[in-house]
Design a protein around this motif. Sequence first.
Motif, mmCIF file in Angstrom:
data_model
loop_
_atom_site.group_PDB
_atom_site.id
_atom_site.type_symbol
_atom_site.label_atom_id
_atom_site.label_comp_id
_atom_site.label_asym_id
_atom_site.label_seq_id
_atom_site.Cartn_x
_atom_site.Cartn_y
_atom_site.Cartn_z
ATOM 1 N N CYS A 82 46.518 73.045 34.812
ATOM 2 C CA CYS A 82 45.193 73.374 34.556
ATOM 3 C C CYS A 82 45.032 73.633 33.489
ATOM 4 C CB CYS A 82 45.210 74.737 34.893
ATOM 5 S SG CYS A 82 46.273 76.152 34.843
ATOM 6 N N LYS A 83 43.919 74.173 33.471
ATOM 7 C CA LYS A 83 43.306 74.389 31.883
ATOM 8 C C LYS A 83 42.687 75.805 32.300
ATOM 9 C CE LYS A 83 41.695 69.488 30.788
ATOM 10 N NZ LYS A 83 40.827 68.709 30.864
ATOM 11 N N ASP A 87 41.257 78.615 35.869
ATOM 12 C CA ASP A 87 41.148 77.089 36.624
ATOM 13 C C ASP A 87 41.276 76.993 38.100
ATOM 14 O OD1 ASP A 87 40.846 74.493 37.493
ATOM 15 O OD2 ASP A 87 41.456 73.991 35.534
ATOM 16 N N CYS A 90 41.767 71.621 39.013
ATOM 17 C CA CYS A 90 41.698 70.861 37.547
ATOM 18 C C CYS A 90 43.102 69.728 38.521
ATOM 19 C CB CYS A 90 42.676 71.329 36.454
ATOM 20 S SG CYS A 90 42.788 70.070 35.484
#
Length: 130
Positions: A82-83, A87, A90
């Motif tokens: 994930c970012k 998030d 993602c």
Amino acid sequence: MFDWNRSCSYDEQQKRRFHTIARSRLKKLAAQLNLPQGSFDLRSNKAGIAVSGEITLHHHRAYIQVGQFGLSSGHGILIRTCKGRKDYTCGANHFVALDMLDDIPALAAAVRAVTGVGRGASPSSEQRAA
């Protein structure tokens, strides 16, 4: 040893134990990955009576969720990149068996393989990446 594959559906005591033990194991996973305190969230959503709900460890680069959503396939731990901690959609989904919660070093290796989190990282370098 806890039976991860015993259904939580319509069994409040099993669901309570499932969440308590899974949460504890995810804390151990965070320690095994050298995730600094404050670099991740640990959430529990019990959901409705007919399902297990889920327990989530959400780091700024990894999203790990435990639930009985894949009992027929033998899977119940979702791992993806994930970012950030906002998030939720993602990277690609990767699944491993629920009983990996009984082998935290092996689960940590799976998380590292998918996300790169914890790979040769010290707590201070993980914090700088935040």
